[in-house]
Each structure stands twice: as C-alpha cells, then as structure tokens.
Design a protein around this motif. Structure first.
Motif, short mmCIF file in Angstrom:
data_model
loop_
_atom_site.label_atom_id
_atom_site.label_comp_id
_atom_site.label_asym_id
_atom_site.label_seq_id
_atom_site.Cartn_x
_atom_site.Cartn_y
_atom_site.Cartn_z
N VAL A 45 -7.90 0.17 -5.57
CA VAL A 45 -7.84 0.80 -4.24
C VAL A 45 -7.13 -0.06 -3.20
O VAL A 45 -6.73 0.44 -2.15
CB VAL A 45 -9.26 1.21 -3.79
N PHE A 96 -10.44 -7.53 -1.06
CA PHE A 96 -9.96 -6.19 -0.70
C PHE A 96 -11.14 -5.25 -0.53
O PHE A 96 -11.18 -4.43 0.39
CB PHE A 96 -8.99 -5.65 -1.76
N ALA A 101 -14.41 -4.17 -9.58
CA ALA A 101 -14.45 -3.81 -11.01
C ALA A 101 -13.05 -3.88 -11.59
O ALA A 101 -12.05 -3.76 -10.87
CB ALA A 101 -15.01 -2.39 -11.19
N GLY A 119 -7.33 0.44 0.64
CA GLY A 119 -8.29 1.52 0.89
C GLY A 119 -7.70 2.87 1.28
O GLY A 119 -8.44 3.76 1.70
N ASP A 169 -11.68 -2.36 -7.07
CA ASP A 169 -10.51 -3.24 -7.16
C ASP A 169 -11.00 -4.53 -7.79
O ASP A 169 -12.19 -4.87 -7.68
CB ASP A 169 -9.91 -3.50 -5.78
N ILE A 170 -10.09 -5.25 -8.41
CA ILE A 170 -10.48 -6.51 -9.04
C ILE A 170 -10.63 -7.63 -8.01
O ILE A 170 -11.26 -8.64 -8.28
CB ILE A 170 -9.46 -6.90 -10.15
N GLU A 183 -8.07 -11.36 -14.37
CA GLU A 183 -7.98 -9.93 -14.72
C GLU A 183 -6.95 -9.19 -13.86
O GLU A 183 -6.65 -8.02 -14.12
CB GLU A 183 -9.33 -9.24 -14.55
N ASP A 184 -6.43 -9.84 -12.83
CA ASP A 184 -5.46 -9.18 -11.93
C ASP A 184 -4.16 -8.91 -12.70
O ASP A 184 -3.46 -9.85 -13.11
CB ASP A 184 -5.21 -10.10 -10.72
N LEU A 185 -3.83 -7.64 -12.88
CA LEU A 185 -2.66 -7.28 -13.69
C LEU A 185 -1.34 -7.70 -13.03
O LEU A 185 -0.31 -7.71 -13.69
CB LEU A 185 -2.65 -5.76 -13.96
N HIS A 201 -2.68 3.40 -8.13
CA HIS A 201 -1.40 2.79 -7.79
C HIS A 201 -1.44 1.35 -8.31
O HIS A 201 -1.86 0.45 -7.58
CB HIS A 201 -1.30 2.85 -6.25
N ASN A 226 0.84 -1.21 0.00
CA ASN A 226 0.00 0.00 0.00
C ASN A 226 0.88 1.26 0.00
O ASN A 226 2.04 1.21 0.34
CB ASN A 226 -1.00 0.01 1.17
C1 LIG Z 1 -0.32 -1.52 -5.46
S1 LIG Z 1 -1.89 -2.16 -5.04
C2 LIG Z 1 -2.79 -0.73 -4.55
C3 LIG Z 1 -2.51 -0.36 -3.11
C4 LIG Z 1 -3.28 0.85 -2.62
N1 LIG Z 1 -2.76 2.10 -3.18
C5 LIG Z 1 -3.25 0.95 -1.12
O1 LIG Z 1 -2.74 1.95 -0.58
O2 LIG Z 1 -3.68 0.00 -0.44
C6 LIG Z 1 -2.54 -2.57 -6.62
C7 LIG Z 1 -3.97 -3.06 -6.62
O3 LIG Z 1 -4.39 -3.23 -7.99
C8 LIG Z 1 -5.37 -4.24 -8.00
N2 LIG Z 1 -5.58 -4.70 -9.39
C9 LIG Z 1 -4.82 -5.51 -10.15
N3 LIG Z 1 -5.36 -5.66 -11.38
C10 LIG Z 1 -6.49 -4.92 -11.41
C11 LIG Z 1 -7.48 -4.65 -12.39
N4 LIG Z 1 -7.43 -5.19 -13.63
N5 LIG Z 1 -8.52 -3.83 -12.05
C12 LIG Z 1 -8.62 -3.30 -10.81
N6 LIG Z 1 -7.71 -3.52 -9.83
C13 LIG Z 1 -6.65 -4.31 -10.12
C14 LIG Z 1 -4.82 -5.29 -7.05
O4 LIG Z 1 -5.84 -6.17 -6.61
C15 LIG Z 1 -4.22 -4.40 -5.94
O5 LIG Z 1 -5.17 -4.21 -4.91
#
Ligand SMILES: C[S@@+](CC[C@H](N)C(=O)[O-])C[C@H]1O[C@@H](n2cnc3c(N)ncnc32)[C@H](O)[C@@H]1O
Length: 262
Positions: free
Chosen positions: A58, A83, A105, A61, A78-79, A140-142, A124, A33
């Motif tokens: 997010v 979370f 989403a 959060g 978030d995907i 879909e998780d990048l 982020h 985070n």
């Molecule tokens: C670096 S973390 C974000 C951390 C956040 N800024 C915090 O302070 O907690 C990246 C996030 O991107 C989400 N993610 C990955 N692929 C995604 C997608 N296709 N759509 C939406 N969220 C995605 C992950 O599940 C993860 O929660």
C-alpha cells in the motif's frame, strides 16, 4: 482539487492524469505512489460499497484513502513498518464508517487473510529496484531485487497468494512499468503479467497509463537523443479475473489464446 464522482471516470484503455488527485489526505510526498484516480476508477468499475478491498503493497496509502472515500472496507499492508505508520495517520480524515485493517505483512504470505474473502485487489509492486523502498534493512522488500528472473519468481508468489484470498469471479488490478538496461528495453510489465497468468488468473484488461512529470525525463533526455532510444512514458494497468470454481480453466486459457500459459 475536488473530485466530481460521476464525471471523470475512464471509458477507454488509455488513462492519462496530468493533474494527480489531491483531495482528502492524498499528497505527492510518497515517492513512487500512483494517482488516486487509478484506485478510484478500478473501485468504481469492479466493486460495490461495503466490499472488501485489498492492497498488499500500500506504500503511502492511496488505495486505502480511496477505499474509505468510496465506502469500501480496506485491508492494506506493506513490508515497511514506517509506511504503515504513515498510512494510519492519513486515514484519520472524516469519511464513511468502514472496516480498516492496516498491517505490516509480506505480500507473498498474507496468513491473516482467509481464503476467498476479498472482493477486489488493487496493487502496485516496485518496478524492480528502480526506486528502493528501504535501505537494505528489510530483506523481504522486493525493491532490493535487481534481477528480472528473480523478481518475476517472487511476483509469482505474490500472484499465488492474491489468487488464494480473492473470491471467484472477482478482479485483481496491478499497475507496473518497464525499464531499460544498456541499449535494450526490459519488459518488466509483461513478465509480471505472465506471472499472474501462470497462477491461473485470466487477463480482463490491459490499460495503458500515460506517465506525467517523470523526473527521469530531464535526467535521461540528452542521453536518449545521443544513444537513440525513446523515453518510457507509459505503464500497464493489468486487470485480472479469478475464474469461478465451476469454470473450465483450460478451456478459458485456450479461448483467450494464452500461448504463454503452456
Ligand atoms: C510502488 S510502491 C506502492 C505505492 C502505492 N501504490 C501508493 O500509491 O503509495 C511499492 C510498495 O511495495 C512495498 N513492498 C516491497 N516488497 C514488499 C513485500 N514483499 N510485501 C509487501 N510490500 C512490499 C514497498 O515497501 C512499497 O511501499
């Protein structure tokens, strides 16, 4: 740690928070985070109370908590459904009465958000697959993509969608770091920046964020010495602006000498 709102705001392009904010329901439990000081500074600089803030990745959060503290409305998604459940819980603190929409989403397809309805985006993305945010059960998780070109192509789809939902003349802030492969530096951040520029965003700021308490430092310290490389201790916080409809985008690109956009 409490927050003294008028002090502590950043004034330069180098940000360093040795002590991460722990006010409200912030905690360091979510791996990867960002410090609450990041969304706080961005919201204070680029938005007003009552604005609609979007964080489409997010995670734990952080952006949502800060939005509520600063009396901004929040759309957070978030995907990963786990979370979003947790973010629902951390948003339970006493605070300003704001609109809050927390959803599962894909950041590449935010069909629940109308065109040009958002005042500020703060997000982020994963840093390639350095930290995985699911066990391979969410395609879909990048963070499951290990290849830089494939990852950048998907980030470009995210940029396109963020451009669609953002109002003209408003800002989109993206925190992203780099990595190494073999003996070389992998400029993930600059690739992400290019993806946003190619979708017609204009670069407003490139802020260097100093990293602290990096777990990798201990793990890689000896290797860095042996193999002669430097430990990466910074990330980039890019702030992009979406031009107004009446602005001449090709002139803007030319005047910012954005050779990469050709
Ligand atoms: C670096 S973390 C974000 C951390 C956040 N800024 C915090 O302070 O907690 C990246 C996030 O991107 C989400 N993610 C990955 N692929 C995604 C997608 N296709 N759509 C939406 N969220 C995605 C992950 O599940 C993860 O929660």
């Amino acid at each position: 740690m409490t927050y003294n709102s008028d002090k502590n705001l950043e004034v330069t392009t180098v940000w360093s928070f040795p002590e991460r904010g722990s006010w409200a329901t912030h905690s360091s439990n979510f791996r990867g985070n960002f410090a609450p000081q990041i969304p706080r500074n961005i919201m204070e600089m680029f938005s007003q109370p009552g604005d609609y803030i979007l964080d489409p990745m997010v995670g734990g959060g952080t952006t949502a908590i800060e939005a509520k503290m600063l009396a901004r409305n929040i759309l957070a998604s978030d995907i990963n459904p786990n979370f979003i459940n947790k973010v629902n819980n951390v948003m339970g603190f006493e605070g300003a009465k704001v609109y809050s929409d927390l959803k599962v989403a894909d950041a590449r397809c935010l069909s629940h958000i109308p065109n040009q309805s958002i005042d500020l985006v703060i997000t982020h993305p994963p840093y390639l697959n350095i930290i995985k945010y699911s066990d391979g059960n969410i395609p879909e998780d990048l963070s499951n993509i290990g290849s830089l070109p494939k990852f950048t192509a998907q980030i470009r789809l995210v940029a396109k969608e963020l451009y669609r939902v953002l109002k003209g003349d408003k800002f989109c802030a993206v925190l992203i770091g780099d990595t190494r492969k073999g003996r070389h530096y992998v400029p993930l951040a600059f690739n992400v920046m290019l993806a946003f520029l190619k979708e017609d965003f204009i670069l407003k700021e490139d802020i260097v964020k100093v990293q602290h308490n990096c777990k990798m430092t201990n793990r890689w310290g000896w290797k860095a010495k042996r193999d002669k490389f430097y430990l990466i201790m910074h990330e980039h916080l890019f702030v992009f602006r979406k031009p107004r409809a009446d602005e001449n985008i090709s002139r803007l690109k030319q005047s910012t000498k954005n050779i990469y956009q050709q």
